[in-house]
Design a protein around this motif. Structure first.
Motif, PDB file in Angstrom:
ATOM      1  N   ASP A  83     -41.378  11.612 -37.517  1.00  8.43           N
ATOM      2  CA  ASP A  83     -41.152  12.873 -36.811  1.00  8.43           C
ATOM      3  C   ASP A  83     -42.456  13.627 -36.552  1.00  8.43           C
ATOM      4  N   ALA A  84     -43.478  13.372 -37.385  1.00  9.20           N
ATOM      5  CA  ALA A  84     -44.751  14.074 -37.232  1.00  9.20           C
ATOM      6  C   ALA A  84     -45.578  13.542 -36.070  1.00  9.20           C
ATOM      7  N   VAL A  85     -45.177  12.405 -35.512  1.00  4.30           N
ATOM      8  CA  VAL A  85     -45.942  11.789 -34.425  1.00  4.30           C
ATOM      9  C   VAL A  85     -45.389  12.291 -33.093  1.00  4.30           C
ATOM     10  N   SER A  86     -46.123  13.174 -32.450  1.00  6.52           N
ATOM     11  CA  SER A  86     -45.632  13.756 -31.202  1.00  6.52           C
ATOM     12  C   SER A  86     -46.805  14.145 -30.321  1.00  6.52           C
ATOM     13  N   ILE A  87     -46.664  13.874 -29.020  1.00  9.12           N
ATOM     14  CA  ILE A  87     -47.662  14.299 -28.027  1.00  9.12           C
ATOM     15  C   ILE A  87     -46.900  14.972 -26.880  1.00  9.12           C
ATOM     16  N   PRO A  88     -46.578  16.248 -26.998  1.00  7.95           N
ATOM     17  CA  PRO A  88     -45.869  16.931 -25.903  1.00  7.95           C
ATOM     18  C   PRO A  88     -46.687  16.866 -24.615  1.00  7.95           C
ATOM     19  N   TYR A  89     -46.003  16.673 -23.488  1.00  7.23           N
ATOM     20  CA  TYR A  89     -46.738  16.514 -22.230  1.00  7.23           C
ATOM     21  C   TYR A  89     -45.910  17.061 -21.078  1.00  7.23           C
ATOM     22  N   GLU A  90     -46.605  17.310 -19.979  1.00  8.06           N
ATOM     23  CA  GLU A  90     -45.968  17.602 -18.692  1.00  8.06           C
ATOM     24  C   GLU A  90     -46.435  16.559 -17.696  1.00  8.06           C
ATOM     25  N   LYS A  91     -45.601  16.289 -16.707  1.00 11.75           N
ATOM     26  CA  LYS A  91     -45.880  15.213 -15.764  1.00 11.75           C
ATOM     27  C   LYS A  91     -45.650  15.708 -14.345  1.00 11.75           C
ATOM     28  N   PHE A  92     -46.561  15.342 -13.447  1.00  5.95           N
ATOM     29  CA  PHE A  92     -46.321  15.594 -12.029  1.00  5.95           C
ATOM     30  C   PHE A  92     -46.937  14.462 -11.221  1.00  5.95           C
ATOM     31  N   THR A  93     -46.489  14.318  -9.984  1.00  5.35           N
ATOM     32  CA  THR A  93     -46.948  13.240  -9.106  1.00  5.35           C
ATOM     33  C   THR A  93     -47.366  13.830  -7.770  1.00  5.35           C
ATOM     34  N   LEU A  94     -48.554  13.456  -7.316  1.00  3.68           N
ATOM     35  CA  LEU A  94     -49.017  13.924  -6.012  1.00  3.68           C
ATOM     36  C   LEU A  94     -48.308  13.166  -4.897  1.00  3.68           C
ATOM     37  N   ALA A  95     -48.432  13.694  -3.686  1.00  8.94           N
ATOM     38  CA  ALA A  95     -47.782  13.055  -2.540  1.00  8.94           C
ATOM     39  C   ALA A  95     -48.303  11.650  -2.296  1.00  8.94           C
ATOM     40  N   ASN A  96     -49.558  11.373  -2.692  1.00  5.61           N
ATOM     41  CA  ASN A  96     -50.120  10.034  -2.492  1.00  5.61           C
ATOM     42  C   ASN A  96     -49.750   9.064  -3.612  1.00  5.61           C
ATOM     43  N   GLY A  97     -48.946   9.520  -4.560  1.00  3.87           N
ATOM     44  CA  GLY A  97     -48.458   8.635  -5.607  1.00  3.87           C
ATOM     45  C   GLY A  97     -49.196   8.710  -6.927  1.00  3.87           C
ATOM     46  N   LEU A  98     -50.281   9.486  -7.008  1.00  2.35           N
ATOM     47  CA  LEU A  98     -51.010   9.607  -8.267  1.00  2.35           C
ATOM     48  C   LEU A  98     -50.132  10.275  -9.326  1.00  2.35           C
ATOM     49  N   THR A  99     -49.950   9.608 -10.442  1.00  6.70           N
ATOM     50  CA  THR A  99     -49.157  10.145 -11.544  1.00  6.70           C
ATOM     51  C   THR A  99     -50.092  10.828 -12.535  1.00  6.70           C
ATOM     52  N   VAL A 100     -49.776  12.069 -12.886  1.00  5.96           N
ATOM     53  CA  VAL A 100     -50.635  12.863 -13.764  1.00  5.96           C
ATOM     54  C   VAL A 100     -49.844  13.312 -14.982  1.00  5.96           C
ATOM     55  N   LEU A 101     -50.427  13.104 -16.168  1.00  2.44           N
ATOM     56  CA  LEU A 101     -49.839  13.536 -17.430  1.00  2.44           C
ATOM     57  C   LEU A 101     -50.781  14.552 -18.062  1.00  2.44           C
TER      58      LEU A 101
ATOM     59  N   ASN B 158     -51.481   3.536  -7.570  1.00  2.84           N
ATOM     60  CA  ASN B 158     -51.565   2.520  -8.619  1.00  2.84           C
ATOM     61  C   ASN B 158     -52.249   3.059  -9.869  1.00  2.84           C
ATOM     62  N   VAL B 159     -52.253   4.394 -10.023  1.00  6.36           N
ATOM     63  CA  VAL B 159     -53.063   5.031 -11.063  1.00  6.36           C
ATOM     64  C   VAL B 159     -52.231   6.009 -11.883  1.00  6.36           C
ATOM     65  N   VAL B 160     -52.528   6.050 -13.188  1.00  8.00           N
ATOM     66  CA  VAL B 160     -52.048   7.100 -14.080  1.00  8.00           C
ATOM     67  C   VAL B 160     -53.272   7.863 -14.581  1.00  8.00           C
ATOM     68  N   LEU B 161     -53.280   9.171 -14.374  1.00 10.30           N
ATOM     69  CA  LEU B 161     -54.355  10.036 -14.841  1.00 10.30           C
ATOM     70  C   LEU B 161     -53.813  10.918 -15.954  1.00 10.30           C
ATOM     71  N   ALA B 162     -54.415  10.854 -17.125  1.00 11.71           N
ATOM     72  CA  ALA B 162     -53.999  11.695 -18.254  1.00 11.71           C
ATOM     73  C   ALA B 162     -55.095  12.702 -18.558  1.00 11.71           C
ATOM     74  N   LEU B 163     -54.732  13.970 -18.639  1.00 16.34           N
ATOM     75  CA  LEU B 163     -55.639  15.049 -19.016  1.00 16.34           C
ATOM     76  C   LEU B 163     -55.128  15.642 -20.322  1.00 16.34           C
ATOM     77  N   THR B 164     -55.920  15.547 -21.368  1.00 22.49           N
ATOM     78  CA  THR B 164     -55.453  15.929 -22.693  1.00 22.49           C
ATOM     79  C   THR B 164     -56.501  16.785 -23.377  1.00 22.49           C
ATOM     80  N   GLY B 165     -56.045  17.877 -23.996  1.00 18.58           N
ATOM     81  CA  GLY B 165     -56.963  18.741 -24.719  1.00 18.58           C
ATOM     82  C   GLY B 165     -56.835  20.180 -24.261  1.00 18.58           C
ATOM     83  N   ASP B 166     -57.983  20.830 -24.004  1.00 21.96           N
ATOM     84  CA  ASP B 166     -58.027  22.247 -23.678  1.00 21.96           C
ATOM     85  C   ASP B 166     -57.673  22.461 -22.205  1.00 21.96           C
ATOM     86  N   ILE B 167     -56.435  22.155 -21.871  1.00 23.20           N
ATOM     87  CA  ILE B 167     -55.959  22.170 -20.482  1.00 23.20           C
ATOM     88  C   ILE B 167     -54.450  22.315 -20.503  1.00 23.20           C
TER      89      ILE B 167
END
Length: 957
Positions: free
Chosen positions: A48-66, A237-246
């Motif tokens: 239960d202690a293992v958790s990475i809360p995230y939000e997800k959105f996708t641009l019109a060109n298909g780029l997936t962002v976490l 064809n890309v997943v972009l993850a931004l994690t930290g002070d954001i």
């Protein structure tokens, strides 16, 4: 990988025989520490202690962002995963995905160099890697540099080809081919190729290696580069993850700004791949210049989304991953016919590789070893694991995942975890589902998965000591090169220019806040042992370090290898526990206790879950205070240490480091002993239980100890636990021993020693010189920064010259050691064998030019000063990094605020100070070279260097 991974530890000091001196009177045996059965926290609570809360959105060109928010430090991990890897390579183009990854760092249309702006902004790391299923790029930057990092990632995603030239392709081709040579040159370095060939038929996407074949790399053209980019490197064809002070609200407009206009491209075509069941057991013997016979059993298995994945991970862990694994208990501790064993399930998107391996103890009959290995596997497959084994494995895996939550970026941090779940499974939280599945596993489920997949015919690869006859340059390709597509007649045929996009400026870096290093709390146990605590609550884990003023330098008062062997025996048995019980107790607690000897210190470290800190500390105390040194344990560990020593002498880099030290420090100085702790074969063979017990009493004593703790605990809770574990520990009556660090050191001597290692595709060049400085001398930051300009870093002069400009090496590094005693300057350069002489000439010329002909430039000064200042929050992100800094400050007599004063110290260093440091300490005079390679190739190249040359055979060569 884009970066090289040639770690330069503190200068490794080679061995000289020393007669053991009489041991001081031993202290009275410590009373046994209570060894009641540990009561670990419930596994469900850990999961239960293992958790990475995230939000997800996708641009019109298909780029997936976490996006994941973690405000513990003003840094952001930028993690980019492309859905393309070596499995996507067609016949005749193996190694191309990885070659392209290297080209991706060569500059885009608006960014001439990808590394310079990011390192100047404080990015650590800036790197990339390629594997079967993906290519990824990582950087962790100060929050104020996020705009810059996103612009640069977008520019090479959408505006790369106009900047790719034939010259860049040729240089990176050379770098990649030297990366391949470097891997091939290691002991067992060709085994990976043989396993792929044994498990999969020609044409299977997972058969050829990611590094590819030399012939295919030679054949790559600019037209290939363009096609690869257009077919695979599109935002959809890309997943972009931004994690930290954001946060997502801040991230979305930035991502839209830089990536939104990049058009979508063709989706990467799915690759048909599946596990392969061999029609019958198959085997292959491969001769190699290794000291130990290695037996492996290999199967292909299901992909990472298969329902059997968690069960196989745990099953292989029980077989050979746990310290208390079936293979360890049966073959290493039980029959004592193996010196090392492993087993693992390496999972990819479509398949996995299941492997068990055994390094056979010298002198053991091969047939007996084969039968014993197969018997352990067969029994586990037939009977399955126990419930306790499953629980211990699950606890260990959960603890490791909790530890990974400390890092927001990098190759194994939270960004990579989320991105891989999205890329391979369409679910960023795939890691949580896997842990939950592992925690719920029953022995019956594990046994069923093992029977299903390991019950099939295996491919048995044996790497046999002997003369290597197979050549790595001819391996790694598709497998039917005779039927490969025709090579281009002119691989450097000019191609038409690419129309470039609009010009865009690289964003400036916003102001970066000061480093918030944790406050230190101090106390002392009733016996006087000093305790330092840095409280950090990012993850529910605690690191506890007990550092003793000993290290490999202490072996000057004992025998070479004593300290390392003594520390290795701490977890092999105490007055009330045997080795298996110790391993099992750690696994139940999700704890790891390790011991190692540095140059000046011997350190025992506990990595514990906060919930299990009390029983973990009790276990640590038992190991430190009550080792048994039973004769049978000493004999077993002695054999293992001798095997490790033989392996080190078979490895070009390790052998070079072991050889250089006595040349620099001489036979009487403590630093003239092997800092890898392995000693010499004769000294280790003579070690007895009595000698090891005497060394323990002499060096692991409370009046030589200091305890440092970093993590999720308060001093109010910590101190009573430490007092209970260590407070009653009393020092021997004899005074503490003193290491003779003032022993004489030979004057520096310019010379070359060549260790002849036939059949080496690379030469490992190592050079060093002792400096008239000690690690306790203060205010030498200018020297460290000058060394960054010269050779310590990707953008250093030596690396840029030999790797990026010449393409002769996968990476060159120089280092300034920081021991308590005298410091040393060293440099390491693995280079292709036919460029050994040229490389030495170039190294000497580059070193001599700084600063005489090439003083530090404004850009270099800015990079090493501003980059270091801005990168400080990245460098102290984890508990281990903070612990290392505190311990180093204590060892070297630095003030507690040393790290937080570094920005002011760096800003005060001007170009003249950097030049003066280089002139005083980094010149070529007196450098001693050790070269490990093939004499018949090397010798003709060394004429005219003007240095005395000595030749000697490499051990076993």
């Amino acid at each position: 990988m884009h970066r090289f991974s040639a770690p330069l530890a503190a200068l490794v000091l080679a061995a000289c025989a020393a007669q053991p001196r009489p041991a001081p009177p031993a202290a009275a045996p410590a009373p046994p520490v209570a060894t009641a059965e540990p009561q670990p926290a419930p596994l469900s609570a850990l999961v239960d202690a293992v958790s990475i809360p995230y939000e997800k959105f996708t641009l019109a060109n298909g780029l997936t962002v976490l996006v994941h928010t973690d405000r513990k430090a003003p840094i952001v991990g930028v993690t980019t995963y492309y859905r393309v890897g070596s499995k996507n390579e067609p016949k005749g183009r193996t190694g191309f995905a990885h070659l392209y990854e290297h080209l991706f760092f060569g500059g885009s249309e608006n960014v001439p160099s990808f590394d310079v702006p990011l390192e100047g902004a404080g990015s650590t790391p800036t790197n990339g890697s390629t594997w079967y299923d993906r290519t990824n790029y990582v950087e962790t930057v100060p929050t104020g540099a996020l705009d810059r990092a996103l612009m640069m990632e977008a520019d090479r995603m959408g505006h790369l080809l106009g900047a790719v030239t034939q010259a860049k392709l040729d240089k990176q081709r050379g770098v990649v081919q030297n990366e391949k040579r470097q891997g091939d040159n290691q002991p067992y370095g060709l085994a990976e190729y043989a396993i792929g060939e044994g498990l999969f038929p020609v044409g299977h996407p997972y058969r050829h290696s990611t590094i590819g074949s030399m012939a295919d790399l030679d054949a790559a053209t600019l037209a290939d580069v363009r096609a690869w980019f257009r077919d695979h490197y599109a935002p959809n064809n890309v997943v972009l993850a931004l994690t930290g002070d954001i946060d997502a609200a801040t991230a979305r407009p930035l991502v839209e700004k830089w990536f939104g206009a990049i058009p979508a491209g063709p989706p990467v075509s799915p690759v048909a791949a599946a596990p392969v069941t061999l029609p019958a057991p198959a085997s292959r013997d491969m001769a190699d210049q290794v000291p130990t016979l290695r037996l492996t059993r290999n199967w292909s298995g299901p992909g990472l989304n298969d329902a059997d994945g968690p069960a196989l991970m745990v099953g292989m862990d029980v077989l050979g991953g746990l310290a208390s694994s079936r293979l360890d208990n049966a073959l290493v501790r039980g029959q004592q016919i193996a010196v090392a064993v492993t087993a693992s399930a390496q999972q990819f998107e479509a398949v996995s590789q299941l492997q068990a391996s055994m390094d056979v103890k010298p002198g053991v009959d091969r047939a007996r070893a084969e039968a014993a290995l197969d018997a352990v596997i067969a029994r586990l497959v037939a009977e399955g694991p126990t419930a306790d084994e499953v629980r211990r494995s699950a606890t260990r895996l959960a603890s490791a995942q909790i530890g990974a939550l400390e890092q927001v970026g990098g190759f194994s941090g939270k960004g990579a975890t989320l991105a891989e779940g999205q890329l391979y499974s369409g679910d960023p939280e795939k890691f949580r589902r896997d842990l939950a599945a592992i925690a719920a596993l029953t022995p019956t489920q594990v046994q069923a998965a093992l029977a299903k997949w390991l019950g099939r015919p295996a491919f048995a690869l044996a790497v046999v000591p002997g003369t290597r006859t197979e050549k790595g340059e001819q391996m790694g390709g598709w497998g039917d090169e005779g039927a490969a597509p025709p090579r281009p007649k002119d691989p450097k045929k000019p191609v038409s220019a690419v129309k470039q996009g609009p010009k865009r400026a690289i964003p400036e870096v916003a102001p970066v806040g000061d480093l918030a290093f944790p406050a230190l709390e101090r106390a002392a146990l009733s016996n006087g042992v000093a305790v330092t605590l840095a409280r950090r609550t990012a993850v529910p884990k605690v690191l506890v370090s007990i550092s003793f003023d000993a290290g490999t330098a202490a072996d000057r008062l004992d025998a070479p290898g004593t300290q390392g062997a003594m520390l290795a025996l701490l977890d092999e048995g105490t007055a009330t526990r045997d080795a298996t019980r110790i391993a099992e107790d750690q696994e139940r607690l999700g704890a790891t206790i390790s011991a190692q000897a540095g140059l000046d210190s011997s350190v025992v470290t506990l990595d514990a879950l906060t919930a299990n800190l009390s029983p973990s500390l009790a276990l640590m105390a038992d190991l430190v205070r009550n080792p048994a040194f039973r004769a049978e344990d000493v004999a077993r560990v002695r054999d293992q240490r001798l095997s490790e020593l033989a392996q080190a002498e078979a490895s070009p880099g390790a052998l070079a480091w072991r050889t250089l030290a006595p040349l620099l420090f001489g036979p009487d100085h403590p630093y003239g002993l092997p800092a890898d702790g392995l000693g010499t074969a004769s000294a280790v063979s003579a070690l007895t239980p009595e000698a090891l017990a005497a060394a323990h009493a002499r060096w692991l004593r409370p009046d030589l100890a200091r305890i440092t703790v970093v993590g999720d605990v308060t001093m109010d809770r910590l101190l009573p636990l430490l007092e209970q574990a260590f407070g009653a520990w009393t020092a021997p009556a004899a005074p503490p021993p003193a290491k003779p660090l003032t022993a004489p050191i030979p004057a520096p001597a310019a010379r070359i020693l060549v260790l002849d290692r036939p059949n080496s595709p690379q030469s490992y060049i190592l050079a060093g010189r002792v400096l008239p400085l000690t690690g306790r001398d203060q205010n030498h930051e200018a020297l460290d920064l000058a060394n960054e300009v010269l050779g310590n870093g990707f953008l250093s002069r030596l690396n840029l010259d030999l790797r990026e400009d010449k393409g002769w090496s996968y990476g060159v590094r120089s280092a300034i050691s920081s021991p308590v005693g005298q410091r040393s300057f060293s440099l390491a350069a693995p280079v292709q064998a036919d460029r050994t002489g040229d490389a030495i000439r170039l190294l000497l010329a580059d070193i001599a030019a700084f600063p005489a002909a090439r003083p530090v430039t404004p850009d270099e000064r800015t990079r090493v000063t501003d980059g270091n200042i801005r990168g400080l929050p990245n460098r102290y992100e984890t508990n281990a990094q903070v612990l290392q800094a505190i311990v180093a400050n204590q060892r070297l007599g630095r003030p507690d605020d040393y790290v937080t004063t570094l920005p002011a110290r760096y800003r005060a260093i001007d170009a003249a100070a950097l030049d003066a440091a280089a002139r005083s300490w980094l010149g070529p005079q007196g450098l001693t070279f050790v070269v490990v390679g093939d004499r018949k190739v090397i010798a003709p190249q060394l004429t005219g260097l003007g240095l005395p040359i000595t030749y000697a055979p490499a051990p076993g060569g």
